[in-house]
Design an enzyme around this catalytic site. Structure first.
Site, PDB file in Angstrom:
ATOM      1  N   ARG A  29       0.814  -1.212   0.000  1.00 12.99           N
ATOM      2  CA  ARG A  29       0.000   0.000   0.000  1.00 12.99           C
ATOM      3  C   ARG A  29       0.850   1.265   0.000  1.00 12.99           C
ATOM      4  O   ARG A  29       0.590   2.199  -0.748  1.00 12.99           O
ATOM      5  CB  ARG A  29      -0.948   0.008   1.213  1.00 12.99           C
ATOM      6  CG  ARG A  29      -2.214  -0.821   1.012  1.00 12.99           C
ATOM      7  CD  ARG A  29      -1.963  -2.306   0.860  1.00 12.99           C
ATOM      8  NE  ARG A  29      -1.425  -2.894   2.096  1.00 12.99           N
ATOM      9  CZ  ARG A  29      -0.831  -4.081   2.159  1.00 12.99           C
ATOM     10  NH1 ARG A  29      -0.655  -4.796   1.059  1.00 12.99           N
ATOM     11  NH2 ARG A  29      -0.387  -4.558   3.312  1.00 12.99           N
ATOM     12  N   CYS A  63      -5.343  -3.681   7.827  1.00 11.51           N
ATOM     13  CA  CYS A  63      -4.183  -2.939   7.328  1.00 11.51           C
ATOM     14  C   CYS A  63      -4.525  -1.466   7.431  1.00 11.51           C
ATOM     15  O   CYS A  63      -5.503  -1.010   6.833  1.00 11.51           O
ATOM     16  CB  CYS A  63      -3.876  -3.303   5.876  1.00 11.51           C
ATOM     17  SG  CYS A  63      -2.677  -2.195   5.094  1.00 11.51           S
ATOM     18  N   THR A  68      -2.888   1.300   6.354  1.00  7.09           N
ATOM     19  CA  THR A  68      -2.696   2.111   5.148  1.00  7.09           C
ATOM     20  C   THR A  68      -3.811   1.894   4.131  1.00  7.09           C
ATOM     21  O   THR A  68      -4.199   2.823   3.412  1.00  7.09           O
ATOM     22  CB  THR A  68      -1.332   1.798   4.509  1.00  7.09           C
ATOM     23  OG1 THR A  68      -0.321   1.777   5.525  1.00  7.09           O
ATOM     24  CG2 THR A  68      -0.962   2.853   3.478  1.00  7.09           C
ATOM     25  N   THR A  96       3.386   3.392   9.052  1.00  8.89           N
ATOM     26  CA  THR A  96       4.168   3.530   7.832  1.00  8.89           C
ATOM     27  C   THR A  96       4.076   4.965   7.330  1.00  8.89           C
ATOM     28  O   THR A  96       3.146   5.705   7.673  1.00  8.89           O
ATOM     29  CB  THR A  96       3.655   2.596   6.727  1.00  8.89           C
ATOM     30  OG1 THR A  96       2.325   2.990   6.365  1.00  8.89           O
ATOM     31  CG2 THR A  96       3.653   1.143   7.182  1.00  8.89           C
ATOM     32  N   LYS A 118       9.060  -7.355   9.171  1.00 15.45           N
ATOM     33  CA  LYS A 118       8.596  -8.121   8.005  1.00 15.45           C
ATOM     34  C   LYS A 118       9.552  -9.251   7.639  1.00 15.45           C
ATOM     35  O   LYS A 118       9.164 -10.187   6.929  1.00 15.45           O
ATOM     36  CB  LYS A 118       8.377  -7.193   6.807  1.00 15.45           C
ATOM     37  CG  LYS A 118       7.095  -6.363   6.908  1.00 15.45           C
ATOM     38  CD  LYS A 118       6.883  -5.524   5.667  1.00 15.45           C
ATOM     39  CE  LYS A 118       5.581  -4.729   5.734  1.00 15.45           C
ATOM     40  NZ  LYS A 118       4.389  -5.564   5.585  1.00 15.45           N
ATOM     41  N   CYS A 145       0.287   0.313  12.598  1.00 16.26           N
ATOM     42  CA  CYS A 145       0.727  -0.617  11.559  1.00 16.26           C
ATOM     43  C   CYS A 145       0.587  -2.014  12.138  1.00 16.26           C
ATOM     44  O   CYS A 145       1.008  -2.259  13.281  1.00 16.26           O
ATOM     45  CB  CYS A 145       2.178  -0.339  11.156  1.00 16.26           C
ATOM     46  SG  CYS A 145       2.853  -1.575  10.012  1.00 16.26           S
TER      47      CYS A 145
END
Length: 203
Positions: A6, A40, A42, A84, A127, A157
């Site tokens: 995203r 999510c 974003t 983010t 991640k 996030c």
């Protein structure tokens, strides 16, 4: 898991995630889902389009987080946001929370990149399965936000709560993913109870 990144799509001319978001929402509706949640942060930049694409409710994690803060910490005036760069630059938290008279502050650019984005996307970031170094980076980011007056911290996030825990910091951490999950459970229970009442009435 096939939806393009995203932040890359919104800020850096990457592939837009919107087509896949719409396809996924429609598939969920056609599969019999009673409502849709988007775990999510974003992706909520596209929530209007997702809501318009289906005929079932699409629950906003951002709206639910604001309601949670208002209900549980009604005197809060300034909140720090760890998220983010895509979430921050789209203003999805800032705009909604300011409508509720709460100021959202985010890390300064240098800290956003070297602490938060590095903790999430870095070589030894969340991640990639790491937690120890991201934990240290995120604690530093929290300290900086606290110095600027943040009363609470939103972990905006999905990956951040995997590395940053309440016992690591001296202020309240707000977890939007957990808030969204609890809302989903409440809605599912309400739906089940309504269905049960209909069955009893028919009998």
């Amino acid at each position: 898991p096939q939806i393009p990144d995203r932040t890359a799509g919104i800020l850096y001319d990457g592939e837009s995630p919107l087509p896949e978001l719409l396809v996924t929402a429609k598939k969920l509706e056609h599969s019999g889902a009673d409502f849709v949640i988007i775990p999510c942060n974003t992706s909520h930049f596209f929530i209007k389009e997702v809501r318009a694409s289906v005929n079932i409710p699409v629950i906003s994690m951002i709206e639910e987080t604001l309601a949670f803060v208002k209900n549980n910490y009604p005197d809060t005036k300034k909140i720090g946001l760890l998220a983010t760069t895509g979430t921050i630059k789209t203003g999805i938290y800032k705009n909604l929370f300011e409508s509720g008279d709460i100021e959202i502050i985010s890390p300064i650019h240098r800290n956003q990149e070297s602490l938060v984005m590095e903790a999430i996307y870095g070589t030894n970031g969340i991640k990639s399965g790491e937690k120890e170094r991201p934990n240290k980076l995120l604690k530093d980011a929290v300290s900086n936000l606290r110095e600027r007056g943040a009363e609470l911290i939103i972990m905006g996030c999905t990956e951040i709560p995997l590395a940053l825990k309440q016992e690591n910091v001296d202020c309240i951490l707000i977890n939007p993913t957990k808030i969204l999950c609890e809302k989903a459970v409440t809605l599912a229970q309400e739906h089940y109870e309504q269905e049960s009442e209909l069955v009893i009435e028919e009998e």
